[in-house]
Scaffold this motif. Structure first.
Motif, short mmCIF file in Angstrom:
data_model
loop_
_atom_site.label_atom_id
_atom_site.label_comp_id
_atom_site.label_asym_id
_atom_site.label_seq_id
_atom_site.Cartn_x
_atom_site.Cartn_y
_atom_site.Cartn_z
N CYS A 159 0.83 -1.21 0.00
CA CYS A 159 0.00 0.00 0.00
C CYS A 159 0.86 1.26 0.00
CB CYS A 159 -0.90 -0.03 1.23
SG CYS A 159 -1.97 1.39 1.39
N VAL B 284 0.49 0.24 -4.27
CA VAL B 284 -0.94 0.02 -4.47
C VAL B 284 -1.74 1.08 -3.71
CG1 VAL B 284 -2.82 -1.66 -4.24
CG2 VAL B 284 -0.49 -2.45 -4.68
N ARG B 285 -2.74 1.62 -4.36
CA ARG B 285 -3.59 2.60 -3.72
C ARG B 285 -4.34 1.99 -2.55
NH1 ARG B 285 -4.37 3.73 -8.98
NH2 ARG B 285 -6.12 2.28 -9.03
N TYR C 34 -9.84 -4.46 -1.46
CA TYR C 34 -9.82 -5.24 -2.69
C TYR C 34 -10.44 -6.61 -2.41
CZ TYR C 34 -6.44 -1.71 -4.20
OH TYR C 34 -5.82 -0.53 -4.53
N LEU D 81 -4.69 -5.90 -11.01
CA LEU D 81 -4.32 -5.00 -9.91
C LEU D 81 -3.04 -4.24 -10.24
CD1 LEU D 81 -5.10 -4.43 -6.76
CD2 LEU D 81 -3.06 -5.79 -6.33
N ASP E 224 -3.86 -1.62 -12.91
CA ASP E 224 -4.65 -0.53 -12.33
C ASP E 224 -3.79 0.41 -11.50
OD1 ASP E 224 -6.88 -1.53 -13.51
OD2 ASP E 224 -7.76 -2.38 -11.69
N ASN E 225 -2.73 -0.12 -10.95
CA ASN E 225 -1.88 0.69 -10.08
C ASN E 225 -0.56 1.10 -10.75
OD1 ASN E 225 -3.07 0.95 -7.18
ND2 ASN E 225 -3.61 -1.11 -7.87
N HIS E 226 -0.53 0.98 -12.07
CA HIS E 226 0.68 1.38 -12.82
C HIS E 226 1.91 0.66 -12.30
CE1 HIS E 226 -0.41 5.10 -15.33
NE2 HIS E 226 -1.50 4.40 -15.09
#
Lengths: 584, 584
Positions: free
Chosen positions: A527, A552-553, A557, A565, A568-570
């Motif tokens: 995170c 991760v944002r 989840y 994932l 989505d979180n680059h």
């Protein structure tokens, strides 16, 4: 098949016991169909099938409320509450989770539950709210004997009894935790079973409960009789039912521990379907620890109900003898006991999953770290590659652990570095140390790793470059390597750093970077909020250095696809590379 | 005076019971001397004086080990182990802390202990380490009846019994927690007292312990007899002693709750010496909550053993009736029950100190926030102005709470904003909300505060300026004001922002600042690592904006002077101003 036609528990109210028995068989087939194809919790669900049928027959949900502990035994309930398709229709497995979930069934599931020992506490809230409102519905909490070892369960029982109104606690005693049970309490459960509940010495009565024992916990008529007897009781009541874990599927009965949870398997043989997935880091760590136990008589490995987390199966536990302790599902005890052991001159190593470490935050901070006792905590599965259920997400460990004063949190990048850190952590006597065991496959390296990590927060520069420095932690270090390689292909000779310590920054190295770098990139398998990268962003805040943090944002989840994932979180190498070039 | 000559427990081995009685009186005078001058724990120490004398007489420390739960009863032990000066010599109070501390006495204090319910767990570690080593010393854990309500104590008992070797657990039953006891277990303790320990129904025996009851827990000869009987026992053994909290000082006996802990007082009257320090925010919040209870029949205030945290004394509790619940020292239960209550349609508000919230991290994350149930958690004392003992530091709450997914953590700046947020949090049904109750004095304001905080993470701009923006959270908002004023005097018209939300950032507002600002300053009353400011530093990392974060460095602090702490961390208004000018 009855099961296909049951939309809600109301549909079984007119059933005879014979019909309910058939229904239980269908449910059992449904469980086996799902778990043999998808994996999941086998033994607990098979064992409680009759009890759940009887509960749904006797009580009137959704007015009456059921709270299932850990949700390991909730499959039968799901099948009776409109979700049988998730078990009998192979195309629809995905629509049903493995846990109690109001998102799935607002009417019949009260809570999202995945951690242990919570059902009674949660149910006392329903009990109190009902009492305030003047309601008269039954509040029923189901808890396994194994889950009783958790402190929260005790706290819940303590309050439930004091409230002194209707609450029915079904203790599902299958004589097992995930592995065997541990704790003095289990002697009393045995006594109660041996005396058919008649022994004067009764833990539940001592806590203030009415008490009823059901020896035949897999017999629907006996269960119905008991539940009818306690329904609408005005008093806190325990119904202690003796069930067989794995009931009805002989492989699961014969090896209860192995069949608590399983990967997909061949129903006729019980053999796993998948291929052997090769090396697994926690298993390798367990092998090393077991060898080390032979060399070091002071070393003690501690488990809290999940001994398999680092590969302590029945045979390995027996071999380790007194140098292995399972405290039951009691993480608080595991950490405090580890602190005490370290103080007493032993060398304790407690290993558990990151998501369960949450259950012992205060013991880490107080019992362990305020004392600075040299115990070692292995944090397992702490990665986006770990468990992916809503309640079992493992990648919030860095925000949780890395800010606890006096805790040294290490992030090895390879097996060899893991062992180097583990060896140091076990043998030193200055620091409380947590180690983030890499979860993303197993990497090996012939790099020479340090043997002494007592000079805290010294990062290691692996490649010296300029302009851009990449600080990539733990099992995402390889991402740092990949990105550095890509930059190199673009003519940028980036610096690459293995930070090693998640609990502090190397101010000297970071300061030095200022002279020749203008962008620092952090990459972590966790995170972003409260993570490793933010501390570095703060360090450079007042300077001209730019900082780009990857991770991760913060969000909840559920059953995510790890590749989705990442995107989505680059977090793919290519995305990281592209984002860097945007800033640089 | 014997006490002056006692350097270690060895010095009392030859004493007669008569001499030990005199010694106990001297110890009691020592306790009263210290607490009347300095404040501290009164009732617990007075009540256990004889037991500690008897323990030190019978057992042979430092070979035998004592572990005192919470350390609320450790003063007599300190006086017998070379630290009497801290009680009888008014000039040397500072040399002795209020808690068990190996830093103070490596020989006689095993652990730094300040949180509850930990002694048995810690002692099991010593027990296990001894068994591995083949030692034969006695391990003695002392625990109060109140502390038994904590789950960790239960987990410790469970393991201690299973280890099935020497451990002696002295249950100091003074029929009180901090306030009265709560939980079904206490019915059994009452039964055991009423039957002089002879009742068959016995919680401790059910857990697997040998059991001995001592009715006269303030009689040294009875205690010696009991301790001699269990010394060197090969079995886990509970010695249940019935003591009188506050024994020997009538004000403390007559009002046990008020005299659990006290500020300095006049020994003859029992009246506090200090002046009334005026308004106190948690007390004001308590007043408001008690009024609200009358207006809202669904509102339930929850305490976990410290009802006074928001001013629920005996009278207030009685008035609140069923709308007040004290679950005992059981924070896990408090949070899980709050989640259940919210689910059941009640409006639960749990208030406790930040340092104790650590004990329920997983319940906050799982039982509450994964479910998103709308319970309210009031975080008390979360500030450098809160408790300053080693084990009670309250300013690590932002790293702990603000990264838990789905938890909304609010930081009001004034009483009126606190109430606005509290009112919203209680009445809404979408979010789990924690509120950081300001601790640094009480500020009032006639600003109109928002009544709806459901549009998460929207910061409020209080002054619109340029070049420098100050984001100052909670009770440090006033520092933001002061610094903005100072900047103004220097011709810099700074922007001033009240962020209100600690659990997320206002990306729009932060983005807008880029156009007209080049420095953002964050100021928070808490730990920098994992704090509020770092998230903002990460946001601006890839941009040209400079960020300067003010807060407290991560470290363990003990009995700090708050002004020194502020200076050491560059937190005075002048230091903040100077640091800004260096960067700007």
């Amino acid at each position: 098949m009855y099961l296909e036609r049951i939309k809600s528990p109301k549909d079984i109210k007119g059933f005879t016991v014979g019909q309910l028995d058939v229904l239980a068989s269908e449910i059992r087939r449904g469980i086996l169909n799902r778990v043999s194809n998808r994996g999941g919790h086998v033994g607990p669900n098979l064992g409680i099938t009759e009890a759940v049928v009887a509960l749904n027959y006797v009580f009137n949900t959704p007015e009456d409320k059921f709270v299932f502990d850990v949700s390991h035994q909730i499959y039968p309930h799901k099948m009776l509450t409109g979700r049988a398709f998730g078990y009998i229709d192979d195309a629809r497995f995905d629509e049903v989770s493995g846990y109690s979930s109001p998102l799935e069934s607002p009417e019949y599931d009260c809570f999202e539950i995945g951690h242990t020992s919570t059902s009674v506490s949660l149910a006392t809230g329903l009990q109190k709210a009902r009492d305030l409102r003047g309601g008269n519905e039954n509040i029923v909490a189901v808890i396994g004997d194994g889950s009783l070892s958790g402190g929260e369960a005790f706290e819940g029982l303590d309050t439930a009894a004091e409230l002194n109104t209707n609450i029915i606690i079904v203790v599902n005693d299958n004589e097992m935790s995930i592995a065997e049970n541990h704790g003095g309490l289990y002697g009393n459960l045995r006594l109660l079973r041996e005396t058919s509940g008649r022994a004067e010495l009764n833990f539940f009565k001592a806590m203030g409960f009415e008490y009823l024992y059901v020896e035949e916990g897999n017999d629907i008529s006996c269960l119905i009789e008991a539940f009818v007897a306690v329904k609408d009781t005005p008093r806190p009541t325990v119904v202690h039912i003796h069930t067989e874990k794995g009931h009805g599927y002989s492989p699961a009965v014969e090896n209860k521990e192995a069949w608590h949870w399983c990967v997909p398997f061949d129903l006729s043989t019980g053999n796993p379907k998948g291929e052997d997935t090769g090396e697994y880091m926690p298993a390798l760590l367990g092998e090393w620890l077991r060898e080390e136990i032979k060399r070091d008589s002071k070393l003690v490995c501690i488990a809290a109900g999940v001994p398999a987390a680092v590969g302590f199966g029945p045979k390995e536990r027996e071999e380790a003898g007194s140098q292995f302790v399972d405290v039951g599902i009691a993480e608080e005890q595991a950490v405090a006991m580890a602190s005490g052991m370290a103080k007493g001159g032993a060398r304790p190593v407690f290993s558990t999953y990151a998501t369960f470490l949450q259950r012992t935050y205060d013991q880490l901070a107080q019992d362990l770290c305020v004392n600075g006792n040299p115990a070692v905590i292995n944090v397992i599965g702490a990665s986006i590659f770990g468990m992916n259920d809503f309640t079992h997400i493992c990648f919030f460990d860095i925000p949780m652990l890395s800010h606890i004063p006096n805790l040294v949190y290490l992030a090895p990048t390879t097996y060899e570095e893991l062992i180097a850190m583990e060896r140091w952590a076990i043998c030193q006597d200055m620091y409380s140390v947590a180690i983030r065991v890499p979860e993303w496959g197993v990497r090996h390296s012939d790099i020479e790793y340090d043997t002494d990590y007592s000079h805290l927060n010294t990062y290691r520069m692996m490649r010296k470059g300029k302009d851009i420095a990449i600080i990539a932690a733990g099992d995402f270090y390889r991402k740092g390597e990949n990105v550095a390689d890509m930059l190199n292909e673009n003519g940028i000779e980036a610096t690459l750093i293995n930070p090693r310590y998640l609990s502090g920054i190397d101010e000297n190295m970071l300061e030095d970077l200022k002279a020749t770098h203008r962008l620092v990139v952090t990459i972590e398998d966790g995170c972003l909020d409260g993570g490793f990268g933010e501390r570095i962003a703060r360090f450079y805040g007042p300077s001209d250095m730019k900082v780009l943090c990857f991770g991760v944002r913060k969000a909840l989840y559920d059953r995510y696809d790890v590749n989705v994932l990442m995107e989505d979180n680059h977090l793919t190498d290519e995305q990281i590379m592209a984002d860097i070039m945007t800033v640089f």
